[in-house]
Write an enzyme that holds these catalytic residues in place. Structure first.
Site, PDB file in Angstrom:
ATOM      1  CB  THR A   1      34.096  35.524 -38.429  1.00  0.00           C
ATOM      2  OG1 THR A   1      34.256  34.127 -38.140  1.00  0.00           O
ATOM      3  CG2 THR A   1      34.286  36.304 -37.153  1.00  0.00           C
TER       4      THR A   1
ATOM      5  CB  SER B   1      43.052  31.794 -35.244  1.00  0.00           C
ATOM      6  OG  SER B   1      41.912  32.577 -34.961  1.00  0.00           O
TER       7      SER B   1
ATOM      8  CD  GLU C   1      40.043  28.495 -46.166  1.00  0.00           C
ATOM      9  OE1 GLU C   1      39.998  27.690 -45.227  1.00  0.00           O
ATOM     10  OE2 GLU C   1      40.516  29.650 -46.061  1.00  0.00           O
TER      11      GLU C   1
ATOM     12  CB  CYS D   1      42.843  33.242 -45.835  1.00  0.00           C
ATOM     13  SG  CYS D   1      41.379  32.778 -44.937  1.00  0.00           S
TER      14      CYS D   1
ATOM     15  CG  ASN E   1      37.030  35.302 -43.607  1.00  0.00           C
ATOM     16  OD1 ASN E   1      37.679  35.718 -44.565  1.00  0.00           O
ATOM     17  ND2 ASN E   1      37.569  34.536 -42.669  1.00  0.00           N
TER      18      ASN E   1
ATOM     19  CG  HIS F   1      43.157  37.441 -44.141  1.00  0.00           C
ATOM     20  ND1 HIS F   1      42.121  37.167 -44.995  1.00  0.00           N
ATOM     21  CD2 HIS F   1      42.986  36.605 -43.071  1.00  0.00           C
ATOM     22  CE1 HIS F   1      41.366  36.211 -44.470  1.00  0.00           C
ATOM     23  NE2 HIS F   1      41.868  35.852 -43.306  1.00  0.00           N
TER      24      HIS F   1
ATOM     25  CB  SER G   1      44.449  29.367 -40.513  1.00  0.00           C
ATOM     26  OG  SER G   1      43.941  30.457 -39.822  1.00  0.00           O
TER      27      SER G   1
HETATM   28  P1  HMG Z   1      34.409  35.285 -29.211  1.00  0.00           P
HETATM   29  O1  HMG Z   1      35.062  34.486 -28.169  1.00  0.00           O
HETATM   30  O2  HMG Z   1      32.964  35.061 -29.434  1.00  0.00           O
HETATM   31  O3  HMG Z   1      34.508  36.827 -28.968  1.00  0.00           O
HETATM   32  O4  HMG Z   1      35.192  35.016 -30.567  1.00  0.00           O
HETATM   33  P2  HMG Z   1      35.340  37.651 -27.848  1.00  0.00           P
HETATM   34  O5  HMG Z   1      34.790  37.337 -26.517  1.00  0.00           O
HETATM   35  O6  HMG Z   1      36.804  37.502 -28.100  1.00  0.00           O
HETATM   36  O7  HMG Z   1      34.865  39.106 -28.258  1.00  0.00           O
HETATM   37  C1  HMG Z   1      35.236  39.653 -29.466  1.00  0.00           C
HETATM   38  C2  HMG Z   1      35.490  41.120 -29.254  1.00  0.00           C
HETATM   39  O8  HMG Z   1      34.231  41.773 -28.949  1.00  0.00           O
HETATM   40  C3  HMG Z   1      36.405  41.428 -28.071  1.00  0.00           C
HETATM   41  O9  HMG Z   1      37.228  42.525 -28.468  1.00  0.00           O
HETATM   42  C4  HMG Z   1      35.439  41.870 -26.973  1.00  0.00           C
HETATM   43  O10 HMG Z   1      36.027  42.730 -26.004  1.00  0.00           O
HETATM   44  C5  HMG Z   1      34.414  42.603 -27.813  1.00  0.00           C
HETATM   45  P3  HMG Z   1      38.839  42.361 -28.510  1.00  0.00           P
HETATM   46  O11 HMG Z   1      39.249  42.040 -27.133  1.00  0.00           O
HETATM   47  O12 HMG Z   1      39.080  41.178 -29.424  1.00  0.00           O
HETATM   48  O13 HMG Z   1      39.301  43.646 -29.046  1.00  0.00           O
HETATM   49  N1  HMG Z   1      33.093  42.769 -27.144  1.00  0.00           N
HETATM   50  C6  HMG Z   1      32.357  43.883 -27.237  1.00  0.00           C
HETATM   51  N2  HMG Z   1      32.578  45.061 -27.857  1.00  0.00           N
HETATM   52  C7  HMG Z   1      31.612  46.013 -27.763  1.00  0.00           C
HETATM   53  N3  HMG Z   1      30.446  45.844 -27.057  1.00  0.00           N
HETATM   54  C8  HMG Z   1      30.194  44.685 -26.419  1.00  0.00           C
HETATM   55  C9  HMG Z   1      31.177  43.637 -26.486  1.00  0.00           C
HETATM   56  N4  HMG Z   1      31.254  42.390 -25.988  1.00  0.00           N
HETATM   57  C10 HMG Z   1      32.439  41.862 -26.393  1.00  0.00           C
HETATM   58  N5  HMG Z   1      29.037  44.532 -25.746  1.00  0.00           N
HETATM   59  C11 HMG Z   1      36.480  35.131 -32.555  1.00  0.00           C
HETATM   60  C12 HMG Z   1      35.688  35.918 -31.512  1.00  0.00           C
HETATM   61  C13 HMG Z   1      36.990  36.063 -33.627  1.00  0.00           C
HETATM   62  C14 HMG Z   1      37.643  34.416 -31.860  1.00  0.00           C
HETATM   63  C15 HMG Z   1      35.496  34.082 -33.172  1.00  0.00           C
HETATM   64  O14 HMG Z   1      34.513  34.751 -33.906  1.00  0.00           O
HETATM   65  C16 HMG Z   1      36.186  33.071 -34.083  1.00  0.00           C
HETATM   66  O15 HMG Z   1      36.654  32.032 -33.652  1.00  0.00           O
HETATM   67  N6  HMG Z   1      36.246  33.356 -35.452  1.00  0.00           N
HETATM   68  C17 HMG Z   1      36.880  32.455 -36.411  1.00  0.00           C
HETATM   69  C18 HMG Z   1      38.380  32.515 -36.393  1.00  0.00           C
HETATM   70  C19 HMG Z   1      38.936  33.827 -36.944  1.00  0.00           C
HETATM   71  O16 HMG Z   1      38.280  34.555 -37.667  1.00  0.00           O
HETATM   72  N7  HMG Z   1      40.220  34.109 -36.658  1.00  0.00           N
HETATM   73  C20 HMG Z   1      40.875  35.284 -37.173  1.00  0.00           C
HETATM   74  C21 HMG Z   1      42.405  35.106 -37.269  1.00  0.00           C
HETATM   75  S1  HMG Z   1      42.853  33.657 -38.226  1.00  0.00           S
HETATM   76  C22 HMG Z   1      42.525  34.112 -39.872  1.00  0.00           C
HETATM   77  O17 HMG Z   1      42.366  35.252 -40.171  1.00  0.00           O
HETATM   78  C23 HMG Z   1      42.419  33.006 -40.869  1.00  0.00           C
HETATM   79  C24 HMG Z   1      41.008  32.649 -41.315  1.00  0.00           C
HETATM   80  O18 HMG Z   1      40.513  33.630 -42.208  1.00  0.00           O
HETATM   81  C25 HMG Z   1      40.973  31.253 -41.929  1.00  0.00           C
HETATM   82  C26 HMG Z   1      41.923  30.946 -43.089  1.00  0.00           C
HETATM   83  O19 HMG Z   1      43.072  31.332 -43.147  1.00  0.00           O
HETATM   84  O20 HMG Z   1      41.460  30.171 -43.968  1.00  0.00           O
HETATM   85  C27 HMG Z   1      40.049  32.604 -40.147  1.00  0.00           C
END
Ligand code: HMG
Length: 383
Positions: free
Chosen positions: A151, A200, A78, A110, A274, A232, A306
């Site tokens: 990520t 996501s 991609e 992906c 990733n 994945h 996605s």
């Molecule tokens: P965010 O909003 O910055 O993070 O985004 P958060 O507030 O959700 O926190 C993440 C985790 O850290 C949470 O844990 C918190 O509790 C924890 P969870 O509730 O998820 O278990 N946390 C802590 N832990 C320990 N000590 C601390 C602390 N503070 C918080 N002090 C997000 C995170 C992944 C959403 C963001 O990085 C993002 O948007 N990433 C890109 C999208 C993505 O990777 N999605 C994955 C699913 S889709 C997919 O896999 C397809 C993809 O590969 C693309 C494709 O297909 O081409 C992405």
């Protein structure tokens, strides 16, 4: 006839950033990035690296004289470098691939490389004396100071699919689904992706749950059948979140075992980030190298792209697989990297090669590189 992965190669750029340093630079708690997201390092591609050069690097490691027998070349990506010409075509020269082959690119986030693997399976079923080269190659890029930045990652996994599956035999047991979902996208004008991050995660988990129910029903399977479930891995916490849906639905021992095995599949992903299309297959490589898996044991693989497409399929670990996985090479690729500072990463991130520019080969660390853009055409070279 058996069909599956005969060889597997891996490449990731030479530079990386430390995730704790990234957290500090972004005023985040380091634990959020190392535990909450579950990453340690993030690969940073050089300005002359892209989906083509990384694909060539990974494939070069596994190709010998057997390249003359390749009848199908698929690049799942991609991070396409051209809206028209497939990345696979640049590889024809760079890798000296045979002309009488079908070569093209597959895009579906992906999921692209899994589509390639399944297509290769069907190709070998009707052409058992041929081989298929399937390469997953991507740069995951969200942008500086975005929630997705932690990520990011980059790299490539190349697989030779044939009727001599010396690493993983594909069982032709598979369930899949597709839905129009707005969880993540990258418009053609943008170098960085857009994501509804939490949404996501939710869709990823829903796809896994739906497909796991379907797989169990279709094949009368249970979690006990599998030595491990591989996911994945956009970041290492993600697969763990999907796996958590099994808790209480399988015995405590099985859940504990699968959770334990999952740790071996994320060791390498933690170090690079990733890989988009390649993440599941780097997870497979990590699992084969780091776990106690034995020949004959069954693995379940969850592919998610996605947009969205999901597929859950199984494979059986081959006899003598360990001899056919170049684990020293993979470990060296990861160990012989160079840490750069966050400001160096930000500077590289802002750079690109424009039309009329050439790259000095002396600054190139790998074998393959984007050497020039001339009349808006990307030209590649091998050192
Ligand atoms: P965010 O909003 O910055 O993070 O985004 P958060 O507030 O959700 O926190 C993440 C985790 O850290 C949470 O844990 C918190 O509790 C924890 P969870 O509730 O998820 O278990 N946390 C802590 N832990 C320990 N000590 C601390 C602390 N503070 C918080 N002090 C997000 C995170 C992944 C959403 C963001 O990085 C993002 O948007 N990433 C890109 C999208 C993505 O990777 N999605 C994955 C699913 S889709 C997919 O896999 C397809 C993809 O590969 C693309 C494709 O297909 O081409 C992405």
């Amino acid at each position: 006839m058996d069909i599956g992965i005969e060889k597997i190669g891996f490449y990731t750029p030479k530079n990386y950033i430390d995730i704790v340093e990234l957290a500090k630079a972004r005023n985040q708690e380091p634990d959020k990035f190392t535990i909450g997201i579950g990453q340690s390092k993030q690969a940073v591609p050089a300005v002359y690296e892209d989906a083509v050069t990384m694909a060539a690097e990974a494939a070069e490691q596994i190709l010998t004289d057997d390249r003359t027998n390749i009848g199908l070349v698929i690049v799942g990506t991609e991070s396409s470098v051209d809206e028209s010409k497939a990345s696979a075509l640049f590889l024809m020269d760079l890798l000296n691939l045979p002309e009488y082959a079908r070569a093209f690119e597959i895009k579906e986030a992906c999921y692209g490389a899994t589509a390639g693997v399944q297509m290769a399976y069907n190709f070998i079923a009707t052409n058992p004396d041929k081989k298929a080269l399937v390469i997953a190659s991507d740069i995951a890029r969200y942008g500086i100071n975005t929630p997705g930045e932690v990520t990011q990652g980059a790299g490539s996994v190349a697989m030779l699919i044939s009727s001599q599956p010396k690493i993983l035999k594909l069982e032709n047991k598979s369930v899949y689904m597709s839905k129009n979902v707005g969880d993540f996208w990258r418009p053609t004008f943008s170098k960085t992706a857009f994501a509804r991050g939490k949404f996501s995660n939710q869709i990823y988990i829903e796809f896994f749950q739906t497909l796991w129910a379907k797989y169990q029903q279709k094949y009368q399977a249970t979690a006990e059948d599998f030595k491990a479930m591989l996911f994945h891995i956009p970041y290492t916490k993600m697969g763990a979140k999907a796996m958590k849906t099994l808790e209480g639905n399988v015995s405590d021992e099985t859940y504990a075992r699968l959770k334990d095995q999952y740790q071996d599949s994320i060791k390498f992903g933690r170090e690079v980030g990733n890989l988009y299309t390649g993440s599941l297959y780097l997870g497979l490589l990590s699992y084969l190298i780091n776990s106690d898996v034995q020949a004959g044991e069954e693995l379940l693989l969850f592919s998610y792209g996605s947009g969205a497409v999901g597929e859950l399929y199984s494979g059986v670990v081959a006899e003598n697989f360990a001899e056919n996985v170049n684990s020293e090479n993979v470990k060296q690729t990861l160990a012989q990297r160079h840490q750069i500072s966050i400001s160096e990463y930000e500077e590289i991130f802002s750079k690109s090669i424009s039309d009329g520019e050439k790259i000095d080969p002396d600054e190139v660390t790998g074998k393959f590189y984007l050497s020039e853009i001339k009349e808006n055409e990307r030209l590649y070279s091998k050192k």
